[in-house]
Write an enzyme that holds these catalytic residues in place. Structure first.
Site, PDB file in Angstrom:
ATOM      1  N   CYS A 246       0.925  -1.094   0.003  1.00 53.33           N
ATOM      2  CA  CYS A 246       0.020  -0.039  -0.035  1.00 53.33           C
ATOM      3  C   CYS A 246       0.947   1.312   0.033  1.00 53.33           C
ATOM      4  O   CYS A 246       0.404   2.214  -0.620  1.00 53.33           O
ATOM      5  CB  CYS A 246      -1.017  -0.073   1.234  1.00 53.33           C
ATOM      6  SG  CYS A 246      -1.937  -1.313   1.515  1.00 53.33           S
TER       7      CYS A 246
ATOM      8  N   ASN B 241      15.013 -24.571   8.690  1.00 53.63           N
ATOM      9  CA  ASN B 241      13.608 -24.933   8.058  1.00 53.63           C
ATOM     10  C   ASN B 241      13.083 -24.347   6.723  1.00 53.63           C
ATOM     11  O   ASN B 241      12.180 -24.402   6.428  1.00 53.63           O
ATOM     12  CB  ASN B 241      12.436 -24.967   9.017  1.00 53.63           C
ATOM     13  CG  ASN B 241      11.408 -26.026   8.848  1.00 53.63           C
ATOM     14  OD1 ASN B 241      11.647 -27.131   8.510  1.00 53.63           O
ATOM     15  ND2 ASN B 241      10.054 -25.481   9.064  1.00 53.63           N
TER      16      ASN B 241
ATOM     17  N   VAL C 286      13.481 -27.256   4.313  1.00 50.22           N
ATOM     18  CA  VAL C 286      12.635 -28.567   4.635  1.00 50.22           C
ATOM     19  C   VAL C 286      11.305 -28.173   4.827  1.00 50.22           C
ATOM     20  O   VAL C 286      10.308 -29.111   4.392  1.00 50.22           O
ATOM     21  CB  VAL C 286      13.341 -29.308   6.067  1.00 50.22           C
ATOM     22  CG1 VAL C 286      12.369 -30.266   6.497  1.00 50.22           C
ATOM     23  CG2 VAL C 286      14.803 -29.742   5.900  1.00 50.22           C
TER      24      VAL C 286
ATOM     25  N   GLY D 217      25.719 -24.635   6.214  1.00 50.01           N
ATOM     26  CA  GLY D 217      25.898 -25.997   6.020  1.00 50.01           C
ATOM     27  C   GLY D 217      24.591 -26.415   5.134  1.00 50.01           C
ATOM     28  O   GLY D 217      24.528 -26.950   4.171  1.00 50.01           O
TER      29      GLY D 217
ATOM     30  N   PHE E 229      -7.558  -3.556  -3.680  1.00 48.02           N
ATOM     31  CA  PHE E 229      -7.250  -3.012  -5.105  1.00 48.02           C
ATOM     32  C   PHE E 229      -7.996  -3.665  -6.181  1.00 48.02           C
ATOM     33  O   PHE E 229      -7.489  -3.797  -7.395  1.00 48.02           O
ATOM     34  CB  PHE E 229      -5.789  -3.552  -5.541  1.00 48.02           C
ATOM     35  CG  PHE E 229      -4.741  -2.934  -4.160  1.00 48.02           C
ATOM     36  CD1 PHE E 229      -4.590  -1.721  -3.951  1.00 48.02           C
ATOM     37  CD2 PHE E 229      -4.183  -4.204  -3.580  1.00 48.02           C
ATOM     38  CE1 PHE E 229      -3.662  -1.498  -2.728  1.00 48.02           C
ATOM     39  CE2 PHE E 229      -3.369  -3.906  -2.332  1.00 48.02           C
ATOM     40  CZ  PHE E 229      -3.107  -2.415  -2.125  1.00 48.02           C
TER      41      PHE E 229
ATOM     42  N   GLU F  21      -6.534   5.851  -7.718  1.00 45.69           N
ATOM     43  CA  GLU F  21      -6.171   5.271  -9.095  1.00 45.69           C
ATOM     44  C   GLU F  21      -5.045   5.988  -9.953  1.00 45.69           C
ATOM     45  O   GLU F  21      -4.448   5.354 -10.164  1.00 45.69           O
ATOM     46  CB  GLU F  21      -7.479   4.721  -9.846  1.00 45.69           C
ATOM     47  CG  GLU F  21      -8.354   3.608  -9.153  1.00 45.69           C
ATOM     48  CD  GLU F  21      -9.562   3.434 -10.024  1.00 45.69           C
ATOM     49  OE1 GLU F  21     -10.066   4.327 -10.066  1.00 45.69           O
ATOM     50  OE2 GLU F  21      -9.588   2.393 -10.393  1.00 45.69           O
TER      51      GLU F  21
HETATM   52  C1  LIG Z   1      12.278 -16.516   1.481  1.00 43.64           C
HETATM   53  C2  LIG Z   1      13.506 -17.288   1.238  1.00 43.64           C
HETATM   54  C3  LIG Z   1      14.405 -16.635   0.238  1.00 43.64           C
HETATM   55  C4  LIG Z   1      15.458 -17.057  -0.266  1.00 43.64           C
HETATM   56  N1  LIG Z   1      16.393 -16.255  -1.095  1.00 43.64           N
HETATM   57  C5  LIG Z   1      17.505 -16.773  -1.188  1.00 43.64           C
HETATM   58  C6  LIG Z   1      18.286 -16.055  -2.196  1.00 43.64           C
HETATM   59  O1  LIG Z   1      18.011 -14.928  -2.427  1.00 43.64           O
HETATM   60  N2  LIG Z   1      19.584 -16.683  -2.593  1.00 43.64           N
HETATM   61  C7  LIG Z   1      19.768 -18.124  -2.483  1.00 43.64           C
HETATM   62  O2  LIG Z   1      20.645 -18.732  -2.772  1.00 43.64           O
HETATM   63  N3  LIG Z   1      18.799 -18.842  -1.842  1.00 43.64           N
HETATM   64  C8  LIG Z   1      17.728 -18.419  -1.107  1.00 43.64           C
HETATM   65  N4  LIG Z   1      16.780 -19.046  -0.403  1.00 43.64           N
HETATM   66  C9  LIG Z   1      17.159 -20.345  -0.038  1.00 43.64           C
HETATM   67  C10 LIG Z   1      17.875 -20.329   1.122  1.00 43.64           C
HETATM   68  O3  LIG Z   1      19.297 -19.895   1.247  1.00 43.64           O
HETATM   69  C11 LIG Z   1      17.894 -21.881   1.815  1.00 43.64           C
HETATM   70  O4  LIG Z   1      16.795 -22.244   1.755  1.00 43.64           O
HETATM   71  C12 LIG Z   1      18.548 -21.986   3.340  1.00 43.64           C
HETATM   72  O5  LIG Z   1      19.799 -21.398   3.240  1.00 43.64           O
HETATM   73  C13 LIG Z   1      18.523 -23.332   3.894  1.00 43.64           C
HETATM   74  O6  LIG Z   1      18.761 -23.144   5.373  1.00 43.64           O
HETATM   75  P1  LIG Z   1      18.175 -23.785   6.173  1.00 43.64           P
HETATM   76  O7  LIG Z   1      18.958 -23.778   7.447  1.00 43.64           O
HETATM   77  O8  LIG Z   1      16.837 -23.007   6.606  1.00 43.64           O
HETATM   78  O9  LIG Z   1      17.587 -24.960   5.720  1.00 43.64           O
HETATM   79  P2  LIG Z   1      16.940 -26.427   6.119  1.00 43.64           P
HETATM   80  O10 LIG Z   1      15.698 -26.337   5.783  1.00 43.64           O
HETATM   81  O11 LIG Z   1      16.893 -26.319   7.679  1.00 43.64           O
HETATM   82  O12 LIG Z   1      17.863 -27.557   5.642  1.00 43.64           O
HETATM   83  C14 LIG Z   1      18.212 -27.701   4.359  1.00 43.64           C
HETATM   84  C15 LIG Z   1      18.988 -28.968   4.047  1.00 43.64           C
HETATM   85  O13 LIG Z   1      20.153 -29.121   4.663  1.00 43.64           O
HETATM   86  C16 LIG Z   1      20.278 -30.468   5.195  1.00 43.64           C
HETATM   87  N5  LIG Z   1      21.099 -30.124   6.487  1.00 43.64           N
HETATM   88  C17 LIG Z   1      21.397 -29.200   7.230  1.00 43.64           C
HETATM   89  N6  LIG Z   1      22.319 -29.268   8.036  1.00 43.64           N
HETATM   90  C18 LIG Z   1      22.891 -30.472   7.977  1.00 43.64           C
HETATM   91  C19 LIG Z   1      24.063 -31.125   8.370  1.00 43.64           C
HETATM   92  N7  LIG Z   1      24.787 -30.576   9.362  1.00 43.64           N
HETATM   93  N8  LIG Z   1      24.348 -32.232   7.978  1.00 43.64           N
HETATM   94  C20 LIG Z   1      23.511 -32.973   6.796  1.00 43.64           C
HETATM   95  N9  LIG Z   1      22.609 -32.495   6.318  1.00 43.64           N
HETATM   96  C21 LIG Z   1      22.296 -31.145   6.914  1.00 43.64           C
HETATM   97  C22 LIG Z   1      18.860 -30.826   5.825  1.00 43.64           C
HETATM   98  O14 LIG Z   1      18.626 -32.073   5.804  1.00 43.64           O
HETATM   99  C23 LIG Z   1      17.994 -30.268   4.547  1.00 43.64           C
HETATM  100  O15 LIG Z   1      18.141 -31.073   3.702  1.00 43.64           O
HETATM  101  C24 LIG Z   1      15.681 -18.314   0.047  1.00 43.64           C
HETATM  102  C25 LIG Z   1      14.794 -19.162   0.873  1.00 43.64           C
HETATM  103  C26 LIG Z   1      13.609 -18.527   1.570  1.00 43.64           C
HETATM  104  C27 LIG Z   1      12.738 -19.280   2.072  1.00 43.64           C
HETATM  105  S1  FES Z   2      -0.040  -1.059   4.645  1.00 41.97           S
HETATM  106 FE1  FES Z   2       1.274  -2.247   4.149  1.00 41.97          FE
HETATM  107  S2  FES Z   2       0.442  -3.864   2.870  1.00 41.97           S
HETATM  108 FE2  FES Z   2      -1.098  -2.516   3.437  1.00 41.97          FE
END
Ligand SMILES: Cc1cc2nc3c(=O)[nH]c(=O)nc-3n(C[C@H](O)[C@H](O)[C@H](O)COP(=O)(O)OP(=O)(O)OC[C@H]3O[C@@H](n4cnc5c(N)ncnc54)[C@H](O)[C@@H]3O)c2cc1C
Ligand code: FES
Ligand code: FES
Length: 1352
Positions: A174, A279, A282, A367, A819, A1285
């Site tokens: 907005c 997460n 995952v 990692g 909108f 608008e």
């Molecule tokens: C909103 C959003 C925006 C994003 N933007 C970008 C971006 O701009 N650029 C980009 O490159 N990426 C981007 N990503 C991807 C993001 O970087 C990865 O999803 C994130 O780094 C995963 O990390 P996590 O700890 O949350 O993963 P998790 O979901 O917790 O785990 C990911 C995987 O790693 C495994 N794992 C973790 N630790 C270990 C371990 N020690 N040993 C064995 N296996 C392991 C898990 O089992 C799983 O398979 C984005 C993701 C989201 C949700």
């Molecule tokens: S004020 Fe930010 S989405 Fe509506």
């Protein structure tokens, strides 16, 4: 000091287990502090996210659901925990929508409700966002507040860049972000005086206007010592942080070990268990979601995986170290090391800042980022280039080192780790002397769901022989070109031993074209290939600059040098100018003053209740829809048995349950009917076929996915091109003719025939569609619906249920944005919900997920325009033949009205003497396209401005001159014979905009810059606007209001208008305050309800305030008229005295007001006869400057100046808010947002990860808005004009500025004159329009590769 890597056991891999066993020994209660209160939960569901837990279990609804995929920040909360490694309490912002509740064991969560409230005291962050007008619909506000709050907890005096970075992950549809930044800037050291006149240039001649929309001195001071303290139990005692804990449900088990030994043992015992850190992968992985049973091993607290070891020649990060922590360590290292050794770290740091947002980096492990094995990972190419090594370990196999090279990634999202292995650490070596690194990505794209959309990125390394330019070693690594990250080994090998010179550059460019195979998966092959080459060219220049120049061997040309600088984004600054209220206006009269939204405090504290926040009634059921997965098919059978067999699932509802009307016949018998539930065939993907009713939303959604529909597929059409080929059109054709175009074109000096395309746009309101239906006694039904049109909704529910309308009450307090997207779809939602409630005799709630919402709701129309235009040698428009082809989707719906509007207003501000304008609507199998802010005219205005630009480029007349020559003048009428009231304001806006933006001086500067820069180009453009206000259909231009005065003198207003952030409630309170001459605080407005004000018209077409404001004014005036004699008798009496006397004299203190626009008749299309179709017009002009990186197609909006005619503004803060927010939404439409469908008709871009709406970083570095002074609207409410608008259209100046920049790049490549640049001007279109040796010479939509996507 090096701690080394833990070594576990010996190498023995015999003991791999294939089956999953859940350890039975642990069973725990979850302990988490929420807003300072301890919660012990012995029945926690490990599948539950923190957001569901807060909203449903704790009923803390301040945190919002908007996308559910970590892409919008509406669910942001602050997490606090004691960090054993750093021995301190950490506070960080996280997204609650993908954080598992179990991950918070032993931690503290603070939500927006926890930091301040209207009952106690607002937190300064809440107060300042409210008072600085940084909120409209308020749906994003709790997330914004919590991101800012967390920043302040860690850094009580941030700078503007810190603020902007902390808000990158928070979307707002907005406000346009400017007022949010402005409000939060008051926390910086320099603060903000709240008076943007401080930013004005000396000698500015507009200083007779008021500037500044808030007064910072009104703000309560911020005292960081007053914040909620971290629970001492969690700090002093490690009982929740140590040991293994386990939480289980019937389907999922969550185990959290805290030592590597325990993690390895668990991974050995349960090899199929999934390790989780943040997460972010995952949580969204469908294969993990389907696991039964599902065992999750949380690795985020395993001590060994959190270690960091810094040595002279490397840094070792434990695998679970978050990306945010990694940034801190790298930053320190870059500061400490000599630049040559710190270069790897500096590049990584730079790239890390571009990975997602703060919320993601705060929780996601480095990692897990690597192990996600995404071919699009931004970090992996750089890590590979830097020769990063890893240690992995397993219980029986011990630890082993691995290189992060091509054998590490074995396939799409697969690494070489065995099921029992755990990644322990990552070691990144420091840089060497004469070693160079760089990482590249196209910044403007956030596409991250790599299966559907690919964008390339790269990591490069070059090691040169000391004191020479000979290359010793090289690594070229690319992401986004195949199923895994790709090392261009053969290219690198051929590079070694060669001199770093142009011959090498040429050969590498050639090899990148021939030796690297780009996977067609993801489409955009040409663009991606050009990026590979462009990235290498940038790296080539970087090494040339940093190494070869030092060797005095070769040097960079001046025109190449700007490539080394990123497209610059300065901290934003702005001015807002508006006129003072007339001298003598009483201080108590709020009209014309920038007063804040009447529910600003509720919005800022999360207390404001939206549809899905309404507390459930006992027995309430949740509905989840079964959507069509086919674009056009017969329904052969529906098998819901598997869904109904789940415990907690109550029933299935479909067309057979509709008591009344399920089918809404099309006006034309040849067109498709609309159905509430598809009965025997489906006509688009995402069409509701039925619904499952269950006890919880998660269960209903899970069960809905089990419903099996058998289809018989039929032919289908998706795009405009296909529709033309197959002659698939709706019957409605709108045709407007004036004069003999063919004859006139014959005699024109110049004639141009072209085609242009303007893409569709999703509404992307932050609150998804939601509705609650509650059966009441005697067949009554109450509908609480996020709808912009309650009356229409009421009538359609009545017909669906076969009940009289008086049994249906529809109401709502506010919308989280609309909108135009909450008109027809909201009605559809209410019908489905009501049928379900009727069938079960229970309250039913239906809220759509973001992906469901985007697939279900029709978008703004995509338009293909074919034109032939003729003009004279001096630039005068003579004749225009224009055909507009709209993609209308599967049913005609409002498309015919929209087509009419486009035809009527297609010439924007220009006088076209002879014209032949036609609109046709393509019938396709996408969801039915509908109204969206601007309804049609944002497309026709864009087309007209493209035509003007093409004329200028073809004839060499300056674009601003050709526009000026053709502007409407006083006495002109438009193409539908509409008198152009106040047309002089158009020219005033135009002149003032040119002057305020310093257009001519900047033009010179930009031309000069462009002459000296080959790859970075600046562009400048100015556009004028004329936009009608109100509905063309006469009957819609009516409104009613009901006003009660109570005996204590307080006033309650009700009207049929809907509050969705535009400030309608606030403005109507201002109006009542003026009429009654009482303070606004005495006037209340609580909701819009069909039982208070019947037969309301939609709140749309920028007419809400005109219609409902006038209705309120009239009701108030009626009451004042009744009280006039009493006031006359007792002029010194108080308001309360007069009210009391009126009551005693039995004078009614309640009145309804009714308003209709006088004289609206509507244009007679059949006879092409002129008549009044419009009440008045709003005028404006905008000037935009952009900087384009021609090598990547990336651009940055540098400056925007808008001058807008809003008459005498009723509330300058709200009007400027509409201008800025509308402009940014238009900027999204014309430059960023692109909808794409699969060949099977599925919308691919259905969430923020794939669909790119403007973020905080997109706003112009300088954003100036001026409300035209002294332009009262003779026919408007208190001389004001509607504003919702019009400003959106002004953003087309940004598109034209991009085109201006691109034209300079094309001129450098020897291509002069007119070229086609479709809308939106995405990086792909921009890059391909800039032909050079790295790209093929492709420059329009038809050559964009559409093999993979369908652009509607
Ligand atoms: C909103 C959003 C925006 C994003 N933007 C970008 C971006 O701009 N650029 C980009 O490159 N990426 C981007 N990503 C991807 C993001 O970087 C990865 O999803 C994130 O780094 C995963 O990390 P996590 O700890 O949350 O993963 P998790 O979901 O917790 O785990 C990911 C995987 O790693 C495994 N794992 C973790 N630790 C270990 C371990 N020690 N040993 C064995 N296996 C392991 C898990 O089992 C799983 O398979 C984005 C993701 C989201 C949700
Ligand atoms: S004020 Fe930010 S989405 Fe509506
Ligand atoms: S980020 Fe959580 S709802 Fe969008």
């Amino acid at each position: 000091m090096s701690r080394g890597n833990p070594c576990i056991g010996g190498h023995n891999t015999e003991h791999t287990k294939s089956t999953m066993e859940v350890p039975k020994t642990y069973k725990d209660s979850l302990v988490v502090y929420v807003n300072g209160k301890k919660i012990c939960d012995s029945d926690v569901d490990p599948d539950m996210t923190l957001l569901s837990y807060l909203r449903t279990k704790l009923r803390l609804t301040g945190s919002k659901y908007s996308c559910g995929e970590g892409g919008c920040g509406a669910c942001t909360v602050m997490l606090s925990n004691y960090d054993d490694q750093q021995k301190k309490i950490l506070h960080y912002a996280i997204n609650a929508c993908y954080t598992p509740i179990c991950a918070l064991h032993g931690m503290a969560v603070t939500t927006v409700e926890g930091i301040g409230s209207t009952r106690t005291k607002l937190h300064p962050v809440q107060e300042r966002i409210g008072k600085a007008h940084g909120l409209q619909c308020g749906f994003c506000t709790p997330g914004m507040v919590m991101s800012m709050y967390t920043l302040l907890r860690n850094n009580p005096q941030p700078n503007t860049a810190d603020i902007e970075e902390s808000l990158v992950g928070n979307l707002c549809r907005c406000t346009g972000y400017r007022p949010i930044i402005e409000g939060f800037k008051t926390f910086t050291e320099s603060g903000c005086c709240g008076n943007p006149s401080a930013c004005l240039q000396p000698g500015d001649e507009y200083n007779d206007m008021v500037s500044g929309l808030f007064t910072p001195s009104d703000f309560a001071p911020y005292d960081p010592t007053q914040e909620i303290i971290f629970p001492s139990e969690l700090q002093l005692n490690d009982k929740y942080r140590s040991g293994v804990v386990q939480f289980s449900s019937s389907t999922t088990t969550w185990i959290r070990p805290t030592t590597l030994k325990d993690l390895l043992r668990l991974k050995f015992e349960i090899p199929d268990a999934v390790i989780v850190v943040g997460n972010a992968e995952v949580g969204f992985d469908p294969t993990v979601r389907k696991l039964q049973p599902k065992i999750l091993l949380s690795a985020s607290r395993v001590a060994e995986l959190l270690q960091i070891d810094v040595s002279d020649d490397a840094i070792t990060f434990g695998s679970s170290v978050s990306m945010a922590r990694m940034c801190e360590v790298l930053k320190k290292r870059v500061e400490d090391l000599p630049s040559c050794n710190g270069q790897t770290y500096a590049e990584l740091l730079n790239m890390l800042h571009q990975v997602g947002d703060c919320q993601l980096r705060n929780v996601s492990g480095i990692g897990s980022h690597i192990l996600s094995a995404s071919p699009l990972s931004d970090l992996t190419p750089l890590l590979m280039a830097s020769r990063t090594t890893l240690i992995v370990a397993s219980l029986k196999g011990g630890s082993r080192p691995l290189s992060l090279n091509s054998s590490f990634f074995v396939n799409y999202r697969k690494t070489c780790l065995t099921k029992e292995e755990v990644l322990v650490s990552i070691t990144i070596p420091a840089g060497l002397k004469n070693e160079y690194f760089a990482g590249y990505k196209v910044k403007k794209q956030v596409h991250r769901r790599d299966k559907e959309v690919s964008m390339v990125n790269a990591g490069f390394r070059a090691l040169l022989e000391g004191k020479t330019n000979i290359l010793k070693e090289a690594s070229l690594i690319f992401g986004g070109i195949g199923p895994t990250v790709v090392i261009a080994n053969s290219v690198s090998e051929k590079m070694c031993g060669r001199k770093w010179d142009e011959a090498l550059l040429k050969d590498v460019q050639h090899m990148l074209g021939t030796e690297l195979q780009l996977s067609p998966q993801g489409g955009m092959v040409e663009y991606r290939r050009s990026l590979l080459r462009s990235f290498f060219f940038k790296f080539y220049l970087k090494v040339l600059n940093e190494h070869c120049e030092r060797m005095s061997d070769s040097s960079l040309s001046d025109s190449d040098r700007p490539v080394l600088l990123d497209v610059e984004k300065l901290p934003s600054k702005s001015t807002q100018l508006y006129q003072e209220v007339p001298t003598g206006q009483p201080q108590s009269d709020p009209v014309g003053r920038p007063i804040i939204l009447e529910s600003a405090c509720q919005l800022a504290t999360g207390e404001a209740v939206y549809c899905d926040d309404v507390p459930p009634e006992p027995g309430e059921l949740h509905m989840a829809l079964v959507f069509s997965t086919r674009p056009h098919a017969k329904i052969i059978s529906v098998d819901k048995s598997a869904a109904l067999s789940l415990e907690g699932v109550r029933c299935y509802v479909d067309a057979t349950d509709v008591p009344g009307k399920n089918t809404w016949p099309a006006e034309n018998p040849l067109d498709e009917d609309s159905e509430t539930f598809a009965s025997d065939k489906v006509i688009h993907v995402g069409q509701p076929i039925g619904g499952i009713l269950a006890e919880t939303q998660d269960l209903a959604r899970k069960a809905a996915k089990l419903v099996k529909v058998l289809y018989e597929d039929m032919d289908y059409v998706l795009s405009i091109e296909d529709a033309i080929k197959r002659n698939s059109f709706f019957q409605h054709v709108r045709h407007l003719e004036g004069g003999d175009v063919a004859a006139e074109l014959e005699i024109c000096d110049h004639v141009l025939e072209e085609e242009v395309y303007v893409g569709a746009q999703s509404h992307y309101y932050m609150e998804t569609q939601s509705c609650i239906a509650r059966p009441q006694e005697r067949d009554e039904i109450l509908i609480i619906a996020a709808s912009q049109n309650l009356h229409d909704l009421q009538m359609s529910v009545a017909e669906t249920l076969n009940l009289p309308a008086n049994k249906i009450t529809a109401k709502i307090r506010r919308l989280g944005g609309g909108f135009g997207g909450k008109l027809e779809p909201a009605k559809h939602m209410a019908r489905m919900c009501a049928v379900a409630a009727k069938k079960c005799a229970k309250p039913v709630r239906l809220s759509l997920g973001r992906d469901e919402d985007m697939q279900f709701v029709g978008t703004r129309h995509a338009v293909l325009a074919k034109y032939k235009v003729g003009w004279s040698v001096d630039g005068k428009l003579k004749a225009l033949q224009l055909e507009l082809l709209l993609n209308g989707g599967c049913t005609e719906g409002p498309s015919s009205w929209i087509a009419d509007k486009m035809v009527a207003h297609s010439c924007n501000t220009y006088k076209v003497p002879v014209y032949d304008i036609k609109a046709r609507i393509c019938k396709t199998n996408i969801s039915s396209c509908g109204s969206m802010r601007g309804v049609g005219t944002p497309k026709s205005v864009a087309v007209m401005e493209m035509i003007m630009d093409a004329m200028a480029r073809k004839s060499g007349i300056k674009p601003e001159k050709i526009r000026e020559i053709n502007l409407y003048k006083e006495g002109d009428v438009d193409n539908v014979n509409q008198e152009l009231l106040d047309i002089q304001n158009l020219r005033r806006c135009w002149d003032e905009c040119l002057q305020r933006s310093d257009y001519y001086q900047r033009r010179l500067y930009i031309d000069n810059f462009n002459n000296k820069s080959r790859w970075k180009k600046k562009g400048l453009a100015v556009v004028p606007l004329k936009r009608c206000i109100g509905f063309e259909v006469p009957f819609l231009n009516q409104a009613a209001a009901l006003v009660h005065i109570y005996l204590d003198g307080s006033v309650l207003i009700s009207h049929g208008g809907i509050e969705m952030g535009q400030g309608l409630y606030t403005k109507t309170v201002q109006i009542a305050s003026r009429v009654f001459r009482i303070p606004a605080e005495r006037i209340h407005i609580n909701e819009t309800s069909s039982d208070k004000v019947p037969n309301s018209t939609p709140t749309a077409a920028s007419s809400g305030t005109d219609l409902y404001g006038n209705a309120v004014r009239i009701a108030c005036e009626i009451l004042m008229e009744r009280m006039e004699p009493i006031i006359y008798e007792n002029p010194k009496g108080s308001w309360e005295d007069w009210v009391g006397t009126a009551f005693m004299r039995r004078i009614s203190l309640s009145a309804s007001g009714f308003f209709k626009y006088p004289d609206i008749i509507g244009f007679d299309w059949n006879n092409l006869k002129g008549s009044k179709g419009q009440y008045y017009f709003s005028y404006g002009a905008a000037c935009c400057e952009v900087e384009v990186d021609c090598l990547t197609g990336d651009h940055q909006l540098k400056r925007t100046d808008i001058v807008m005619d809003v008459g005498d503004s009723l509330n300058p803060a709200l009007d400027i808010g509409q201008i800025e927010g509308g402009f940014m939404q238009g900027y999204g439409l014309y430059t960023l947002e692109e909808l794409r469908y699969s060949k099977e008709g599925k919308l691919l871009t259905k969430g923020p990860g794939m669909y790119r709406i403007p973020q905080i970083g997109d706003i112009p570095s300088q954003f100036n808005v001026t409300l035209l002074k002294g332009a009262p609207n003779k026919v408007g409410l208190y001389s004001s004009k509607g504003v919702g608008e019009p400003p959106l259209h002004l953003a087309f100046a940004a598109h034209l500025a991009i085109k201006d920049a691109v034209s300079s790049a094309r001129a450098d490549a020897g291509l002069d004159g007119q070229f086609r640049l479709d809308s939106p001007a995405t990086p792909e279109r921009i890059r391909l329009a800039c032909p050079d040796e790295f790209s093929n010479k492709l420059n329009n939509r038809t050559v964009l590769d559409c093999e993979f996507f369908i652009r509607p």
